[in-house]
Design a protein around this motif. Structure first.
Motif, mmCIF file in Angstrom:
data_model
loop_
_atom_site.group_PDB
_atom_site.id
_atom_site.type_symbol
_atom_site.label_atom_id
_atom_site.label_comp_id
_atom_site.label_asym_id
_atom_site.label_seq_id
_atom_site.Cartn_x
_atom_site.Cartn_y
_atom_site.Cartn_z
ATOM 1 N N SER A 22 0.820 -1.221 0.000
ATOM 2 C CA SER A 22 0.000 0.000 0.000
ATOM 3 C C SER A 22 0.847 1.262 0.000
ATOM 4 O O SER A 22 0.380 2.322 -0.401
ATOM 5 C CB SER A 22 -0.941 0.026 1.213
ATOM 6 N N GLY A 23 2.067 1.169 0.512
ATOM 7 C CA GLY A 23 2.892 2.373 0.634
ATOM 8 C C GLY A 23 2.547 3.192 1.872
ATOM 9 O O GLY A 23 3.033 4.317 2.027
ATOM 10 N N GLY A 24 1.694 2.658 2.750
ATOM 11 C CA GLY A 24 1.388 3.329 4.024
ATOM 12 C C GLY A 24 2.657 3.498 4.854
ATOM 13 O O GLY A 24 3.672 2.834 4.604
ATOM 14 N N HIS A 25 2.586 4.402 5.846
ATOM 15 C CA HIS A 25 3.798 4.746 6.586
ATOM 16 C C HIS A 25 3.902 4.056 7.940
ATOM 17 O O HIS A 25 4.945 4.145 8.608
ATOM 18 C CB HIS A 25 3.840 6.261 6.822
ATOM 19 N N SER A 26 2.818 3.465 8.390
ATOM 20 C CA SER A 26 2.811 2.865 9.727
ATOM 21 C C SER A 26 1.542 2.029 9.861
ATOM 22 O O SER A 26 0.632 2.138 9.036
ATOM 23 C CB SER A 26 2.815 3.963 10.798
ATOM 24 N N ILE A 27 1.489 1.229 10.934
ATOM 25 C CA ILE A 27 0.275 0.421 11.151
ATOM 26 C C ILE A 27 -0.280 0.708 12.546
ATOM 27 O O ILE A 27 0.429 1.210 13.417
ATOM 28 C CB ILE A 27 0.525 -1.101 10.967
ATOM 29 N N LYS A 28 -1.567 0.400 12.706
ATOM 30 C CA LYS A 28 -2.201 0.492 14.034
ATOM 31 C C LYS A 28 -2.796 -0.869 14.346
ATOM 32 O O LYS A 28 -3.322 -1.536 13.451
ATOM 33 C CB LYS A 28 -3.294 1.577 14.037
ATOM 34 N N LEU A 29 -2.709 -1.262 15.606
ATOM 35 C CA LEU A 29 -3.399 -2.487 16.026
ATOM 36 C C LEU A 29 -3.994 -2.284 17.411
ATOM 37 O O LEU A 29 -3.588 -1.386 18.153
ATOM 38 C CB LEU A 29 -2.472 -3.713 15.958
#
Ligand code: KIV
Length: 272
Positions: free
Chosen positions: A115-122
């Motif tokens: 996706s090219g996203g910069h970070s993840i959340k969980l």
């Protein structure tokens, strides 16, 4: 005392920690598609969250549980194409990280690569400690999410305020310390008493971004479709509506139907 705001060309996870240290509040909203992301980015938002609330808002599911990793990657890659400045945070969907840390890392890597996203959340604290460690070890920034964690809705039973009782409030506080210690760059706190959220924000050095958590935290997040008044049947107390797009859009669509039926549209000027 007025706070001098630094102009950020691009928001990074470091910028957010800096904003907290400088007393500058962080603005975050959800985005699931290119067009909305472009408008939000141009409006000066700091963070765009590709939330698993896409499951509700975009797909019409009752909960966030059905959305898949492939679907989150599709939404996130659309958002990334629309931004120049915002930090993009992408939710790991239900079932993509809870079973074991290796799977959690694989899911996070797919999000970053595809996706090219910069970070993840969980979502969660001590329960997902090993997964967070593994993802962080791979160099992927992690945002935590405590309080009302919608992926656990069937455990909670309702969407009411969390951590009103001392025991749950203490667990939440411990989890916030843990997420900070592990190296998360920020935490979302959802639907908890304002005094508790303030205490958490004052006790840790990483930003706490609230939704239904009062004004004592380091930033705010809302679901964009809710704050625009598109989802008019959803009325929690914490939601401030900045527009009534449901009414405006309905009016525009009705006018279009009228114009087509009456042959008013297209006019001579609107054809070739
Ligand atoms: O998925 C989402 O939109 C979220 C926000 C409510 C924080 O997690």
């Amino acid at each position: 005392m007025s706070v001098a705001k630094k102009q950020y060309k691009r928001i990074t996870v470091k910028s957010l920690v800096e904003m907290k240290a400088n007393g500058e509040k962080i603005s975050m909203l959800t985005a699931y598609d290119y067009t909305m992301a472009k408008i939000l980015d141009g409006a000066g938002l700091d963070v765009l969250l590709v939330g698993d609330s896409a499951s509700n808002v975009m797909a019409g599911h009752e909960t966030t549980l059905p959305i898949t990793l492939d679907q989150m990657i599709y939404h996130a890659s659309s958002v990334v194409r629309g931004i120049e400045r915002c930090l993009v945070v992408v939710d790991l969907p239900f079932g993509s990280y809870q079973s074991d840390p290796k799977e959690a890392l694989r899911s996070a890597i797919r999000i970053m690569k595809e996706s090219g996203g910069h970070s993840i959340k969980l979502e969660g604290g001590r329960e997902v400690k090993e997964s967070i460690k593994r993802i962080l070890n791979a160099g992927i920034p992690v945002m935590g999410h405590l309080g009302l964690t919608p992926q656990s809705i069937y455990k909670f039973g309702t969407y009411t305020v969390r951590a009103k009782e001392e025991e749950e409030a203490e667990k939440l506080m411990d989890d916030a310390f843990l997420l900070e210690r592990l190296g998360c760059f920020a935490i979302v706190l959802e639907k908890v008493p304002a005094h508790l959220a303030k205490k958490v924000a004052e006790s840790i050095s990483i930003p706490v971004i609230g939704i239904g958590a009062g004004n004592g935290v380091d930033g705010q997040v809302l679901v964009t479709h809710d704050m625009l008044g598109m989802t008019h049947e959803f009325n929690p107390r914490f939601l401030r509506r900045y527009s009534d797009l449901y009414t405006e859009m309905t009016g525009a669509f009705q006018q279009y139907v009228t114009d087509v039926k009456s042959k008013d549209f297209p006019s001579d000027d609107e054809q070739y």
